[in-house]
Scaffold this motif. Structure first.
Motif, PDB file in Angstrom:
ATOM      1  N   LYS A   1      47.970  43.362  33.157  1.00 38.52           N
ATOM      2  CA  LYS A   1      47.974  43.622  34.596  1.00 38.52           C
ATOM      3  C   LYS A   1      47.485  45.039  34.912  1.00 38.52           C
ATOM      4  CE  LYS A   1      49.466  41.538  37.595  1.00 38.52           C
ATOM      5  NZ  LYS A   1      48.768  40.707  38.593  1.00 38.52           N
ATOM      6  N   ASP A   2      47.895  46.010  34.088  1.00 40.96           N
ATOM      7  CA  ASP A   2      47.437  47.387  34.295  1.00 40.96           C
ATOM      8  C   ASP A   2      45.930  47.490  34.115  1.00 40.96           C
ATOM      9  OD1 ASP A   2      50.367  48.969  32.798  1.00 40.96           O
ATOM     10  OD2 ASP A   2      50.005  48.184  34.806  1.00 40.96           O
ATOM     11  N   ALA A   3      45.405  46.783  33.086  1.00 45.70           N
ATOM     12  CA  ALA A   3      43.948  46.807  32.858  1.00 45.70           C
ATOM     13  C   ALA A   3      43.222  46.197  34.045  1.00 45.70           C
ATOM     14  CB  ALA A   3      43.623  46.052  31.568  1.00 45.70           C
ATOM     15  N   GLU A   4      43.737  45.083  34.562  1.00 49.08           N
ATOM     16  CA  GLU A   4      43.132  44.406  35.707  1.00 49.08           C
ATOM     17  C   GLU A   4      43.165  45.310  36.939  1.00 49.08           C
ATOM     18  OE1 GLU A   4      43.512  39.848  37.071  1.00 49.08           O
ATOM     19  OE2 GLU A   4      45.284  41.072  37.421  1.00 49.08           O
ATOM     20  N   THR A   5      44.296  45.973  37.174  1.00 45.12           N
ATOM     21  CA  THR A   5      44.431  46.889  38.312  1.00 45.12           C
ATOM     22  C   THR A   5      43.459  48.065  38.184  1.00 45.12           C
ATOM     23  OG1 THR A   5      46.766  46.291  38.527  1.00 45.12           O
ATOM     24  CG2 THR A   5      46.049  48.315  39.597  1.00 45.12           C
ATOM     25  N   GLU A   8      42.986  33.037  23.464  1.00 42.26           N
ATOM     26  CA  GLU A   8      41.728  32.589  24.063  1.00 42.26           C
ATOM     27  C   GLU A   8      41.662  32.992  25.543  1.00 42.26           C
ATOM     28  OE1 GLU A   8      41.262  28.584  21.228  1.00 42.26           O
ATOM     29  OE2 GLU A   8      41.719  28.408  23.366  1.00 42.26           O
ATOM     30  N   LYS A   9      42.773  32.807  26.255  1.00 48.84           N
ATOM     31  CA  LYS A   9      42.795  33.170  27.677  1.00 48.84           C
ATOM     32  C   LYS A   9      42.616  34.673  27.878  1.00 48.84           C
ATOM     33  CE  LYS A   9      43.613  29.021  29.311  1.00 48.84           C
ATOM     34  NZ  LYS A   9      42.615  28.340  30.194  1.00 48.84           N
ATOM     35  N   LEU A  10      43.245  35.468  27.021  1.00 47.21           N
ATOM     36  CA  LEU A  10      43.109  36.927  27.135  1.00 47.21           C
ATOM     37  C   LEU A  10      41.668  37.357  26.878  1.00 47.21           C
ATOM     38  CD1 LEU A  10      46.397  38.132  25.393  1.00 47.21           C
ATOM     39  CD2 LEU A  10      45.867  38.195  27.823  1.00 47.21           C
ATOM     40  N   ASN A  11      41.048  36.757  25.869  1.00 47.08           N
ATOM     41  CA  ASN A  11      39.650  37.095  25.579  1.00 47.08           C
ATOM     42  C   ASN A  11      38.757  36.743  26.758  1.00 47.08           C
ATOM     43  OD1 ASN A  11      40.241  38.086  23.053  1.00 47.08           O
ATOM     44  ND2 ASN A  11      39.868  36.150  22.001  1.00 47.08           N
ATOM     45  N   GLU A  12      39.011  35.568  27.385  1.00 46.30           N
ATOM     46  CA  GLU A  12      38.222  35.176  28.559  1.00 46.30           C
ATOM     47  C   GLU A  12      38.408  36.185  29.690  1.00 46.30           C
ATOM     48  OE1 GLU A  12      38.942  30.413  27.884  1.00 46.30           O
ATOM     49  OE2 GLU A  12      38.728  31.173  29.905  1.00 46.30           O
ATOM     50  N   LYS A  39      41.401  35.139  38.279  1.00 46.03           N
ATOM     51  CA  LYS A  39      42.752  34.905  38.800  1.00 46.03           C
ATOM     52  C   LYS A  39      43.345  33.623  38.224  1.00 46.03           C
ATOM     53  CE  LYS A  39      45.402  34.568  43.066  1.00 46.03           C
ATOM     54  NZ  LYS A  39      46.145  33.402  42.609  1.00 46.03           N
ATOM     55  N   ARG A  40      42.493  32.583  38.102  1.00 42.44           N
ATOM     56  CA  ARG A  40      42.989  31.334  37.505  1.00 42.44           C
ATOM     57  C   ARG A  40      43.402  31.542  36.050  1.00 42.44           C
ATOM     58  NH1 ARG A  40      38.504  28.968  40.290  1.00 42.44           N
ATOM     59  NH2 ARG A  40      37.345  28.893  38.340  1.00 42.44           N
ATOM     60  N   ILE A  41      42.610  32.344  35.347  1.00 41.76           N
ATOM     61  CA  ILE A  41      42.942  32.617  33.941  1.00 41.76           C
ATOM     62  C   ILE A  41      44.252  33.391  33.855  1.00 41.76           C
ATOM     63  CG2 ILE A  41      42.216  33.862  31.866  1.00 41.76           C
ATOM     64  CD1 ILE A  41      39.313  33.226  32.671  1.00 41.76           C
ATOM     65  N   MET A  42      44.453  34.389  34.747  1.00 44.55           N
ATOM     66  CA  MET A  42      45.690  35.170  34.721  1.00 44.55           C
ATOM     67  C   MET A  42      46.900  34.288  35.051  1.00 44.55           C
ATOM     68  SD  MET A  42      45.470  38.186  33.677  1.00 44.55           S
ATOM     69  CE  MET A  42      47.051  38.779  34.206  1.00 44.55           C
ATOM     70  N   ASP A  43      46.700  33.290  35.936  1.00 41.28           N
ATOM     71  CA  ASP A  43      47.790  32.348  36.204  1.00 41.28           C
ATOM     72  C   ASP A  43      48.149  31.573  34.944  1.00 41.28           C
ATOM     73  OD1 ASP A  43      47.926  33.149  38.821  1.00 41.28           O
ATOM     74  OD2 ASP A  43      46.610  31.566  39.585  1.00 41.28           O
ATOM     75  N   ASP A  44      47.102  31.187  34.192  1.00 44.11           N
ATOM     76  CA  ASP A  44      47.363  30.482  32.920  1.00 44.11           C
ATOM     77  C   ASP A  44      48.090  31.387  31.939  1.00 44.11           C
ATOM     78  OD1 ASP A  44      44.150  28.728  32.998  1.00 44.11           O
ATOM     79  OD2 ASP A  44      46.076  28.268  33.937  1.00 44.11           O
ATOM     80  N   VAL A  45      47.665  32.659  31.876  1.00 47.43           N
ATOM     81  CA  VAL A  45      48.320  33.620  30.977  1.00 47.43           C
ATOM     82  C   VAL A  45      49.787  33.788  31.368  1.00 47.43           C
ATOM     83  CG1 VAL A  45      48.413  36.054  30.288  1.00 47.43           C
ATOM     84  CG2 VAL A  45      46.217  34.868  30.381  1.00 47.43           C
ATOM     85  N   ARG A  46      50.033  33.931  32.688  1.00 45.62           N
ATOM     86  CA  ARG A  46      51.408  34.105  33.163  1.00 45.62           C
ATOM     87  C   ARG A  46      52.276  32.891  32.802  1.00 45.62           C
ATOM     88  NH1 ARG A  46      50.124  34.807  37.846  1.00 45.62           N
ATOM     89  NH2 ARG A  46      50.207  37.071  38.029  1.00 45.62           N
ATOM     90  N   ASN A  47      51.688  31.691  32.967  1.00 45.86           N
ATOM     91  CA  ASN A  47      52.450  30.478  32.641  1.00 45.86           C
ATOM     92  C   ASN A  47      52.749  30.387  31.150  1.00 45.86           C
ATOM     93  OD1 ASN A  47      52.476  29.643  35.313  1.00 45.86           O
ATOM     94  ND2 ASN A  47      50.579  28.481  35.129  1.00 45.86           N
ATOM     95  N   LEU A  48      51.733  30.716  30.320  1.00 47.39           N
ATOM     96  CA  LEU A  48      51.945  30.666  28.864  1.00 47.39           C
ATOM     97  C   LEU A  48      53.039  31.638  28.432  1.00 47.39           C
ATOM     98  CD1 LEU A  48      48.313  30.355  27.456  1.00 47.39           C
ATOM     99  CD2 LEU A  48      50.191  28.758  27.073  1.00 47.39           C
ATOM    100  N   ILE A  49      52.947  32.877  28.931  1.00 45.11           N
ATOM    101  CA  ILE A  49      53.956  33.871  28.557  1.00 45.11           C
ATOM    102  C   ILE A  49      55.329  33.465  29.101  1.00 45.11           C
ATOM    103  CG2 ILE A  49      54.691  36.258  28.952  1.00 45.11           C
ATOM    104  CD1 ILE A  49      51.820  37.132  28.747  1.00 45.11           C
ATOM    105  N   GLY A  50      55.350  32.853  30.304  1.00 43.54           N
ATOM    106  CA  GLY A  50      56.618  32.381  30.848  1.00 43.54           C
ATOM    107  C   GLY A  50      57.249  31.311  29.973  1.00 43.54           C
TER     108      GLY A  50
END
Length: 472
Positions: free
Chosen positions: A64-68, A118-122, A153-164
């Motif tokens: 999130k910090d990198a994205e910001t 894979e999601k993080l790399n994308e 944003k869709r990828i970050m939603d997937d990342v958030r769901n996976l980590i959740g």
């Protein structure tokens, strides 16, 4: 007399009673050792689960910090916003490898990690692509960047769901392990209490039986001494187990405080960044500022900086940091700490009493960090005794149970039980000045040294801090 002794000697009930007591104590000792081992093993599993959850939270926060940071660069054309993004890739790889190693025995978590990687790399490829497109177009935000932002944003939603999902599974494991840990502790207490009860019964039985004759009484007294020693050992084992549980709960509470602090920091800094960005944009758009405009902008900037500094102080006081260990005499380190507080000691007129063990071994510590921890305790004690006649600060060092024990005691006003229970919590303070992070930072430093810190206090009787560290 001879007849009486012979009778006692041949009394099968006495023999059976002592034999039964001995066998029971032996069995109880073996069960206690086994329960202790299970307690230690379960404690390690709880700590392992806390570590995985903490790293997952840090990993998501870093992304999130990198994205910001990239968003700030695209809006403000300032490359300094890219600093969180530049270093985050290596940090994420490091945290990812740690989680992978810690969950190597969990196939489901391993599969989720592969998908997460894979999601993080994308997501990082999209961030880098946006930077490249932005630079090629003379730092103008084009439609391609907006399209990729939607995809990101869709990828970050997937990342958030996976980590959740991963955190949920680890939390479920933590709940089960905590229940098992509590069960093991209750079992251990029951065993020790039962052992103590039986030991007391046997001691009383032996004492009453052998009071009939003086020699028989002396023999009984010898056995009483033996059973009392065993009883003390069981009580010592119980006390040690209680201390380990208290220390583990303290570490667990500290870790939970750290996670809460990181969550607060993340939730506050994002809108704070947006506020600063908005202020900067307003400054650029207002060509002829009104009379109070610059003053208001400065006010916003000062308060934003203050909020950010408060968050940084909270994070620094609740995170584990790397230390530079060196061997040093704890007595010398305490003397150096007292030198730093010398002016205040003279001003308040406090008597310093040093009860140092002269033969104590060296400790391996980060000298400057530990000095900060000790100075926080000493300064708090001095401030508590300010204005009180006959103020004394007693500092003692000695070796106890194979560890270096440091005791810092004052005869100040002391604390009530409510204040004592909150003393290491962030922002808790009874002083008119100060931010309430001093003792939180002190606890953090001691835990970083794999030591423990305890405090006892009574109103109008003073306060005593006990620190235990490993020898070098």
């Amino acid at each position: 007399m001879k007849y009486t002794l012979e009778k006692i000697k041949n009394d099968s009930r006495i023999k059976k009673g002592y034999l039964t007591g001995f066998v029971f104590l032996l069995i109880a000792c073996l069960i206690t050792l086994y329960a202790n081992r299970q307690l230690i093993r379960q404690s390690a599993r709880v700590a392992h689960t806390h570590k995985v959850i903490s790293i997952l939270e840090n990993l998501f926060s870093t992304v999130k910090d990198a994205e910001t940071g990239v968003r700030g660069y695209l809006i403000n054309h300032d490359s300094s916003f890219l600093q969180p993004y530049i270093g985050s890739n290596k940090s994420i790889d490091s945290m990812f490898n740690i989680v992978k190693e810690q969950t190597s025995d969990n196939e489901l978590q391993q599969n989720r990690l592969i998908e997460l990687k894979e999601k993080l790399n994308e997501r990082y490829n999209i961030l880098q692509s946006n930077i490249d497109i932005y630079n090629r177009n003379r730092k103008i935000i084009v439609d391609t960047i907006f399209i990729q932002q939607v995809k990101g944003k869709r990828i970050m939603d997937d990342v958030r769901n996976l980590i959740g999902l991963m955190k949920k599974q680890e939390t479920d494991l933590l709940t089960g392990r905590n229940k098992l840990l509590s069960h093991n502790f209750r079992t251990l207490n029951s065993i020790i209490i039962s052992t103590i009860t039986v030991a007391v019964i046997i001691v009383v039985f032996g004492f009453i039986t052998h009071t009939k004759e003086s020699k028989a009484r002396r023999e009984a007294e010898k056995k009483i001494i033996t059973y009392e020693a065993e009883l003390k050992n069981r009580i010592a084992d119980l006390h040690k187990a209680n201390e380990e549980l208290i220390q583990m709960r303290s570490q667990e509470k500290f870790a939970a405080t750290g996670r809460m602090a990181r969550t607060i920091a993340h939730e506050v800094r994002n809108p704070l960044t947006n506020i600063n960005l908005a202020v900067d944009q307003l400054k650029g758009e207002i060509r002829v500022p009104e009379e109070n405009t610059n003053f208001l902008f400065e006010m916003i900037g000062r308060n934003s900086y203050r909020i950010n500094q408060l968050i940084s102080d909270l994070l620094n006081s609740t995170k584990f940091s790397e230390l530079s260990f060196n061997k040093i005499s704890i007595n010398e380190l305490l003397d150096e700490t007292l030198v730093q507080a010398e002016d205040r000691i003279k001003l308040i007129n406090v008597e310093i009493i040093r009860n140092y063990s002269q033969n104590i071994k060296n400790v391996s510590v980060d000298k400057e960090r530990l000095k900060i921890a000790l100075l926080n305790i000493i300064i708090n004690a001095l401030e508590a005794m300010e204005g009180r006649a006959g103020s004394k600060l007693v500092i003692e060092t000695k070796e106890e149970e194979g560890k270096c024990k440091i005791s810092i005691s004052d005869n100040g006003p002391g604390m009530d039980e409510d204040s004592l229970s909150k003393i290491f919590e962030p922002y808790f303070t009874s002083k008119q000045t100060g931010n309430g992070l001093g003792l939180t930072n002190t606890q953090n430093i001691i835990l970083n040294h794999k030591g423990d810190i305890n405090v006892s206090s009574k109103v109008n009787q003073g306060t005593n801090f006990i620190i235990r560290l490993n020898f070098a």
